[in-house]
Design a protein around this motif. Sequence first.
Motif, PDB file in Angstrom:
ATOM      1  N   PRO A 279      49.854  15.782  21.899  1.00 47.25           N
ATOM      2  CA  PRO A 279      48.736  16.364  22.642  1.00 47.25           C
ATOM      3  C   PRO A 279      47.890  15.314  23.359  1.00 47.25           C
ATOM      4  O   PRO A 279      47.109  15.649  24.248  1.00 47.25           O
ATOM      5  N   ASP A 282      49.248  14.018  28.322  1.00 48.99           N
ATOM      6  CA  ASP A 282      49.461  15.219  29.126  1.00 48.99           C
ATOM      7  C   ASP A 282      50.676  15.077  30.030  1.00 48.99           C
ATOM      8  O   ASP A 282      51.049  13.970  30.422  1.00 48.99           O
ATOM      9  N   TRP A 286      50.089  19.362  33.828  1.00 46.03           N
ATOM     10  CA  TRP A 286      49.355  20.281  32.953  1.00 46.03           C
ATOM     11  C   TRP A 286      49.018  19.594  31.636  1.00 46.03           C
ATOM     12  O   TRP A 286      49.604  18.561  31.288  1.00 46.03           O
ATOM     13  N   SER A 287      48.088  20.194  30.900  1.00 49.69           N
ATOM     14  CA  SER A 287      47.652  19.620  29.625  1.00 49.69           C
ATOM     15  C   SER A 287      48.655  19.951  28.525  1.00 49.69           C
ATOM     16  O   SER A 287      49.274  21.011  28.522  1.00 49.69           O
ATOM     17  N   GLN A 288      48.815  19.030  27.588  1.00 49.16           N
ATOM     18  CA  GLN A 288      49.641  19.309  26.405  1.00 49.16           C
ATOM     19  C   GLN A 288      48.762  19.506  25.172  1.00 49.16           C
ATOM     20  O   GLN A 288      49.268  19.517  24.043  1.00 49.16           O
ATOM     21  N   GLY A 289      47.457  19.684  25.381  1.00 49.78           N
ATOM     22  CA  GLY A 289      46.536  19.790  24.247  1.00 49.78           C
ATOM     23  C   GLY A 289      46.655  21.094  23.472  1.00 49.78           C
ATOM     24  O   GLY A 289      46.347  21.143  22.280  1.00 49.78           O
TER      25      GLY A 289
END
Length: 330
Positions: A279, A282, A286-289
Motif C-alpha cells: 500500500p 502506488d 491509481w492508489s494501492q492504499g
Amino acid sequence: MAHRFYSSANTSGPITDESLFWGRRQFIQSAAVLGLASSGGAQAGWFSDPESPQRLLRPLSYKASADRAAARMTDEYGVTHYNNFYEFGLDKEAPAKSAQELRTSPWSVIVEGELDKPQTFGLEDLLRALPLEERVYRLRCVEAWSMVVPWIGFPLASLLKKVAPNSRAKFVAFETLHDPKQMPGQRPGVLGYSSLDWPYREGLRIDEAMHPLTLIAVGVYGKELPPQNGAPLRLVVPWKYGFKSIKSIVRIRLAEKQPPTSWNLSAPSEYGFYANVNPAVDHPRWSQGKERRIYSSSLTGVERIVTRPFNGYGEQVASLYSGMDLKRYF
Ligand SMILES: Nc1nc2c(c(=O)[nH]1)N[C@H]1C(S)=C(S)[C@@H](COP(=O)(O)O)O[C@H]1N2
Ligand SMILES: [Mo]
C-alpha cells in the motif's frame, strides 16, 4: 493492466462498475440455491470428458483446511465469473464464457533449465504423486479489487523438489499455453489489444518459489479448476499482486537470471518483477492504499478496505526481502 478500460472504470466509478457486472445476479443466485447452477464452468474440459485419465481421480480428494469455516470467502460464482484471463478477453465476464472450450486434457508441463534432468509431467502424474490440500487465500489484484478464495492444490516446492534444481537455479520462469486457435486473445488484432507479448510469462525468485505459501492450484471450491480460473493448473502467490499468479501453465524453467515477465515487459514503470502487495507504493495511475473486497455476487457484498503490506502475509514472507528497498524493487 487494463490500460484501455481502467480509465473508463475511473470515470464511471466503482458503483457503476459493480452494478454492470453483478446486475443479473439475483436470478442466478436463486438457481444456485436450487442446486442448478453450482458447478458452472467446472463442467467443461477434463472434468466432463469421459476419455480423460484425470477423470479417474474424481472426486478430488483433498485435506480440507481448518480455516475454511472461519473465513469469509468470496462466493463461488464471484470467483468463477469475475476473472482476469486476457487470452480469453479483456472484460471480467469474458473468460467464464469464452474459456469453456479450452482443451485441458491431455495436459503436460515441461520442467527444464537448471536441473539435472528435464522432465515432462502429465497432469495426472502430479495429481497422483502430490497430496492435495485446501488453502483459503486472499487474492489482491493490482487493479485494487480483491477476493478470498478456497484453492485446492500442492505447494510448488513439492514439485520443484522432484526435479532437483542445481545451484545455478536462482529464479523460476513460468509460461501459459500459447495456442491462438484456442485463445482468441492471442490472435493479432482480434481484441485490438496488443501490449502483451504472448505467451503470458511470469517468474519468481527461487526462495519465493520454494516458500510454503506458494501454491500450484488444480481446484477451487472443492472442484477441478474451471478454465476461466486457469485450468488445469495455475500458480497462486498470495502476497503478490494477482498478475503474478499465472494460469494454465505448460512450462516451468529454472534459470540463473531473472526471467522476462509479461506485464513488466509491457509497462515496466507500472508493473515490477516483484509485485509484492504494497500500500506504500502506488500504481502510477491509481492508489494501492485500499481495495474493493468482493465477497459475494450481490451488490452488498463489496467492501472498501485498507490494503495490507504483503496482502497480510508479512509475518510469513517479509523476511524474504530484508534489506531490500521495496520502493525500488516494486
Ligand atoms: N495466463 C494468464 N494468467 C493470468 C492472467 C492472464 O491474463 N493470463 N491474469 C492475472 C491476473 S491480473 C489476476 S488478478 C489473476 C486472476 O485470477 P482469477 O481470475 O482466478 O481470480 O490471474 C492472473 N493470471
Ligand atoms: Mo490482476
